[in-house]
Design an enzyme around this catalytic site. Structure first.
Site, PDB file in Angstrom:
ATOM      1  N   HIS A  19     -25.680 -19.596 -46.413  1.00  0.00           N
ATOM      2  CA  HIS A  19     -25.228 -20.688 -45.252  1.00  0.00           C
ATOM      3  C   HIS A  19     -25.621 -21.865 -45.875  1.00  0.00           C
ATOM      4  CE1 HIS A  19     -25.293 -16.831 -42.548  1.00  0.00           C
ATOM      5  NE2 HIS A  19     -24.141 -16.922 -42.789  1.00  0.00           N
ATOM      6  N   LYS A  43     -20.319  -7.411 -33.582  1.00  0.00           N
ATOM      7  CA  LYS A  43     -21.622  -7.233 -33.794  1.00  0.00           C
ATOM      8  C   LYS A  43     -22.734  -7.604 -32.692  1.00  0.00           C
ATOM      9  CE  LYS A  43     -20.471  -9.808 -38.100  1.00  0.00           C
ATOM     10  NZ  LYS A  43     -20.901 -11.050 -38.863  1.00  0.00           N
ATOM     11  N   ARG A  92     -17.539 -15.552 -50.597  1.00  0.00           N
ATOM     12  CA  ARG A  92     -18.556 -15.134 -51.428  1.00  0.00           C
ATOM     13  C   ARG A  92     -17.719 -14.100 -52.572  1.00  0.00           C
ATOM     14  NH1 ARG A  92     -21.970 -13.015 -46.320  1.00  0.00           N
ATOM     15  NH2 ARG A  92     -19.800 -12.748 -45.639  1.00  0.00           N
ATOM     16  N   SER A 130     -26.555 -11.804 -43.909  1.00  0.00           N
ATOM     17  CA  SER A 130     -27.462 -11.853 -43.005  1.00  0.00           C
ATOM     18  C   SER A 130     -28.006  -9.988 -42.659  1.00  0.00           C
ATOM     19  CB  SER A 130     -26.951 -12.193 -41.739  1.00  0.00           C
ATOM     20  OG  SER A 130     -26.700 -13.592 -42.130  1.00  0.00           O
TER      21      SER A 130
HETATM   22  P1  ADP Z   1     -22.439 -12.826 -42.286  1.00  0.00           P
HETATM   23  O1  ADP Z   1     -21.031 -12.555 -42.773  1.00  0.00           O
HETATM   24  O2  ADP Z   1     -23.434 -12.639 -43.345  1.00  0.00           O
HETATM   25  O3  ADP Z   1     -22.778 -12.032 -41.061  1.00  0.00           O
HETATM   26  P2  ADP Z   1     -21.836 -15.088 -40.783  1.00  0.00           P
HETATM   27  O4  ADP Z   1     -20.624 -14.464 -39.739  1.00  0.00           O
HETATM   28  O5  ADP Z   1     -22.736 -16.088 -39.963  1.00  0.00           O
HETATM   29  O6  ADP Z   1     -22.152 -14.291 -41.967  1.00  0.00           O
HETATM   30  O7  ADP Z   1     -20.831 -16.101 -41.653  1.00  0.00           O
HETATM   31  C1  ADP Z   1     -20.375 -17.218 -41.295  1.00  0.00           C
HETATM   32  C2  ADP Z   1     -19.774 -17.907 -42.456  1.00  0.00           C
HETATM   33  O8  ADP Z   1     -20.594 -17.979 -43.477  1.00  0.00           O
HETATM   34  C3  ADP Z   1     -18.530 -17.199 -43.049  1.00  0.00           C
HETATM   35  O9  ADP Z   1     -17.497 -17.920 -43.713  1.00  0.00           O
HETATM   36  C4  ADP Z   1     -19.320 -16.327 -44.210  1.00  0.00           C
HETATM   37  O10 ADP Z   1     -18.262 -15.990 -45.241  1.00  0.00           O
HETATM   38  C5  ADP Z   1     -20.019 -17.532 -44.790  1.00  0.00           C
HETATM   39  N1  ADP Z   1     -21.134 -16.672 -45.414  1.00  0.00           N
HETATM   40  C6  ADP Z   1     -22.192 -15.972 -44.985  1.00  0.00           C
HETATM   41  N2  ADP Z   1     -23.055 -15.657 -46.061  1.00  0.00           N
HETATM   42  C7  ADP Z   1     -22.532 -16.491 -47.078  1.00  0.00           C
HETATM   43  C8  ADP Z   1     -23.263 -16.598 -48.446  1.00  0.00           C
HETATM   44  N3  ADP Z   1     -24.227 -15.786 -48.740  1.00  0.00           N
HETATM   45  N4  ADP Z   1     -22.564 -17.544 -49.268  1.00  0.00           N
HETATM   46  C9  ADP Z   1     -21.383 -18.235 -48.865  1.00  0.00           C
HETATM   47  N5  ADP Z   1     -20.934 -18.094 -47.487  1.00  0.00           N
HETATM   48  C10 ADP Z   1     -21.557 -17.348 -46.840  1.00  0.00           C
END
Ligand code: ADP
Length: 162
Positions: A19, A43, A92, A130
């Site tokens: 992130h 979630k 990703r 996460s």
């Molecule tokens: P997760 O998919 O890990 O539960 P979130 O809902 O917090 O994460 O994701 C928010 C945004 O951040 C989404 O666009 C997701 O694709 C992106 N994101 C999450 N983890 C990564 C990562 N390791 N690298 C790049 N983008 C990420």
């Protein structure tokens, strides 16, 4: 983009170095980036909204054009309300693509003026999410290459001290 505001929505349960990588790329393009913590119907988060916001604050303290907020309801409605010109998403592995593509088309239908920007993190983070971080930490594994030292401490306290 001049005087541009972008929103980066997510669950951030907790914020990872993936992130952070995306936020750092976003602030190099936009004048201000609002990292916005949302409820996710599918979630049940480990951390409260306040805990998640606090971890994002500490993780992004070195950047002065980052703001943190909370939203509920539709992200496009919130983006419109705060005057965001763009919405950032991280891409990703291929596995993200199908879902993000679908969401992007829906969001574009709901709010055509909002530009959706997809950023790729450094390859070290392309398989990081996460959920993995929470799982590894819950079993006492070392998560220091996935999150900041502060977030690692907060996770450790959650699983092993309470
Ligand atoms: P997760 O998919 O890990 O539960 P979130 O809902 O917090 O994460 O994701 C928010 C945004 O951040 C989404 O666009 C997701 O694709 C992106 N994101 C999450 N983890 C990564 C990562 N390791 N690298 C790049 N983008 C990420």
């Amino acid at each position: 983009m001049k005087n541009s505001l972008a929103i980066y929505p997510g669950t951030f349960d907790p914020i990872t170095l993936g992130h952070l990588d995306i936020i750092e790329r976003a602030v190099s393009i936009f004048d201000e980036v609002v990292v916005s913590v949302g409820q996710n119907i599918g979630k049940q988060p480990l951390f409260t909204v306040d805990e998640r916001i606090d971890m994002i604050k500490k993780t992004t303290a070195h950047m002065d054009n980052v703001r943190i907020s909370y939203f509920d309801g539709l992200i496009v409605d919130y983006a419109r309300k705060i005057g965001a010109k763009a919405m950032i998403r991280g891409l990703r592995a291929m596995s993200d693509f199908e879902f993000e593509f679908q969401m992007a088309l829906v969001n574009r239908t709901l709010y055509p003026e909002l530009v959706q920007v997809f950023l790729m993190p450094h390859e070290a983070y392309t398989h990081l999410n996460s959920t993995i971080v929470r799982e590894v930490s819950s079993f006492g594994g070392d998560i220091t290459s996935f999150v900041t030292p502060h977030v690692a401490e907060v996770l450790h306290a959650k699983f092993h001290k309470e």
